[in-house]
Design a protein around this motif. Structure first.
Motif, short mmCIF file in Angstrom:
data_model
loop_
_atom_site.label_atom_id
_atom_site.label_comp_id
_atom_site.label_asym_id
_atom_site.label_seq_id
_atom_site.Cartn_x
_atom_site.Cartn_y
_atom_site.Cartn_z
N ALA A 1 -67.08 -92.67 -89.68
CA ALA A 1 -66.56 -91.78 -88.49
C ALA A 1 -67.81 -90.93 -88.17
O ALA A 1 -67.95 -90.59 -86.71
CB ALA A 1 -65.65 -90.80 -89.10
N MET A 2 -68.67 -90.60 -88.90
CA MET A 2 -69.85 -89.81 -88.70
C MET A 2 -70.54 -91.06 -87.60
O MET A 2 -71.37 -90.19 -86.37
CB MET A 2 -70.66 -89.46 -89.46
CG MET A 2 -71.94 -88.70 -89.27
SD MET A 2 -71.46 -87.11 -88.51
CE MET A 2 -70.83 -86.31 -89.90
N ILE A 3 -70.76 -92.01 -87.63
CA ILE A 3 -71.60 -93.06 -86.94
C ILE A 3 -70.85 -93.00 -85.52
O ILE A 3 -71.48 -92.84 -84.48
CB ILE A 3 -71.50 -94.46 -87.56
CG1 ILE A 3 -72.48 -94.46 -88.66
CG2 ILE A 3 -72.00 -95.47 -86.44
CD1 ILE A 3 -72.59 -95.66 -89.67
N LEU B 1 -67.31 -93.37 -97.66
CA LEU B 1 -67.54 -94.67 -96.55
C LEU B 1 -66.80 -94.54 -95.36
O LEU B 1 -67.21 -94.59 -94.20
CB LEU B 1 -67.10 -95.94 -97.15
CG LEU B 1 -67.05 -97.23 -96.54
CD1 LEU B 1 -68.42 -97.75 -95.85
CD2 LEU B 1 -66.27 -98.38 -97.11
N THR B 2 -65.50 -93.92 -95.60
CA THR B 2 -64.75 -93.76 -94.05
C THR B 2 -65.24 -92.46 -93.47
O THR B 2 -65.38 -92.82 -92.10
CB THR B 2 -63.17 -93.39 -94.66
OG1 THR B 2 -62.72 -94.27 -95.55
CG2 THR B 2 -62.32 -93.26 -93.24
N MET B 3 -65.86 -91.43 -93.95
CA MET B 3 -66.30 -90.71 -93.02
C MET B 3 -67.70 -90.93 -92.58
O MET B 3 -68.10 -90.40 -91.70
CB MET B 3 -66.59 -89.19 -94.13
CG MET B 3 -65.10 -88.56 -94.29
SD MET B 3 -64.43 -87.95 -92.83
CE MET B 3 -63.04 -88.92 -92.56
N PHE C 1 -56.51 -92.01 -95.43
CA PHE C 1 -57.06 -92.72 -96.41
C PHE C 1 -58.23 -91.88 -97.15
O PHE C 1 -58.30 -92.16 -98.30
CB PHE C 1 -57.58 -94.27 -96.24
CG PHE C 1 -58.32 -95.16 -96.77
CD1 PHE C 1 -57.80 -95.85 -97.89
CD2 PHE C 1 -59.68 -95.12 -97.16
CE1 PHE C 1 -58.37 -96.65 -98.58
CE2 PHE C 1 -60.30 -96.12 -98.10
CZ PHE C 1 -59.71 -96.73 -98.68
N ALA C 2 -59.00 -91.41 -96.35
CA ALA C 2 -60.09 -90.59 -96.89
C ALA C 2 -59.55 -89.44 -97.65
O ALA C 2 -60.29 -89.11 -98.73
CB ALA C 2 -60.98 -90.13 -95.78
N GLY D 1 -63.46 -87.48 -102.60
CA GLY D 1 -64.61 -87.59 -103.34
C GLY D 1 -65.05 -88.74 -104.00
O GLY D 1 -65.90 -88.90 -104.78
N LYS D 2 -64.36 -89.84 -103.67
CA LYS D 2 -64.54 -91.28 -104.04
C LYS D 2 -65.37 -92.10 -103.14
O LYS D 2 -65.68 -91.53 -101.87
CB LYS D 2 -63.26 -91.95 -104.43
CG LYS D 2 -62.31 -91.19 -105.55
CD LYS D 2 -60.98 -91.95 -105.79
CE LYS D 2 -60.20 -91.41 -106.89
NZ LYS D 2 -58.81 -92.08 -107.06
#
Length: 317
Positions: free
Chosen positions: A137-139, A132-134, A120-121, A126-127
């Motif tokens: 994932a970072m959290i 939001l997805t990354m 999805f990402a 770039g959108k």
């Protein structure tokens, strides 16, 4: 193909033997006398010396190492726990299913959420959907397992009373440990899938597929994903090995008597036969996981088959 698998099997044997040598050497030269710790503060010098003789600690380094390798790899005897006075192999077989019950569903959860998140990402590069997805994932990857576990215990056990906070029993006892184990893997799989998809996103064959009028969903799953699988497969294999080998923290927080908690207790009590056996088990498990990954490589990537086939033809010539 057979030569490829045989080559990986030989390397696996080398890794297991090397790991056994390293863990034995580290424990042998670790400061402190296990006999003194196990005997307790009330034991006298004669009792401690007798215990050292029973445990085999009065022998030299080479004698102890030779006995360890002979018993482990020739007799397949992992020894007896100095603390529990039970065969280590028997205790591992009892505890292993509890560790697998956490590790396998956590790995499935990693795949079920991590791969779609990465796809999805990548398809929304770039959108705001990508960011939001990354960000999620970072959290996930930034939060320590034990911290998330403690927060979940406070919320779902102490506050809401929905789930048990520790121990083993029905399926409800494993819900929080599985989720805590899976969060980091979800993030890793999502990031790796995104990077792999973006690596082939603008290749000529993708442009050609789109020019033919194929639907974007078909382009992604029929053309992009198969050509981006190699790094994703590596991430999946190492992730499964990491979940099982890193089970000590989760099992400790939730008081689940699995292999990880067995190892942690043995380290604290200087129970060297258990420590050696658990590390050896994790090494074998990791080596087998990576062997399976290499075998999947051989089936997925035709270049590997061609490499070994051409090598065989050159030898005949």
């Amino acid at each position: 193909m057979g030569k490829y698998i045989l080559n990986r099997l030989l390397w696996m044997i080398v890794i297991i033997l090397g790991t056994s040598f390293i863990i034995f050497t580290i424990l042998f030269f670790t400061p402190g006398d296990p006999a003194v710790i196990i005997a307790g503060g009330s034991a006298n010098a004669a009792d401690i010396e007798n215990l050292r003789h029973i445990m085999g600690l009065d022998k030299s380094y080479l004698q102890q190492m030779g006995s360890f390798f002979y018993n482990t790899f020739i007799r397949f005897d992992l020894g007896t726990s100095w603390i529990y006075n039970k065969p280590v192999l028997q205790e591992l077989l009892v505890r292993l299913p509890r560790t697998i019950i956490i590790g396998l569903p956590a790995m499935l959860l990693n795949l079920a959420l991590g791969l779609p998140m990465g796809i999805f990402a990548a398809t929304h590069e770039g959108k705001w959907q990508d960011s939001l997805t990354m960000g999620i994932a970072m959290i996930f990857i930034s939060c320590p397992d034990f911290w998330v576990a403690l927060l979940m215990i406070l919320l779902f056990s102490a506050k809401l009373g929905w789930l048990p906070s520790y121990g083993i029993g029905g399926p409800e006892y494993y819900i929080m440990p599985i989720i805590c184990s899976a969060l980091g893997g979800i993030a890793v799989n999502a990031r790796q899938t995104r990077a792999s998809i973006l690596g082939v996103f603008r290749e000529d064959f993708i442009t050609t597929a789109r020019a033919k009028g194929q639907k974007e969903r078909k382009v992604v799953f029929k053309h992009m994903l198969p050509n981006a699988l190699m790094p994703i497969i590596t991430s999946i294999g190492t992730g499964f090995a990491r979940i099982v080998a890193g089970s000590a923290v989760i099992e400790s927080v939730f008081s689940i008597p699995g292999v990880g908690l067995y190892l942690l207790t043995a380290i604290n009590g200087r129970d060297y036969p258990v420590v050696r056996a658990c590390v050896l088990f994790f090494a074998i498990f990791t080596a087998v996981s990576m062997l399976l990954v290499d075998m999947v490589y051989a089936f997925v990537d035709p270049r590997i088959k061609a490499q070994y086939s051409n090598a065989g033809k050159r030898r005949k010539i």
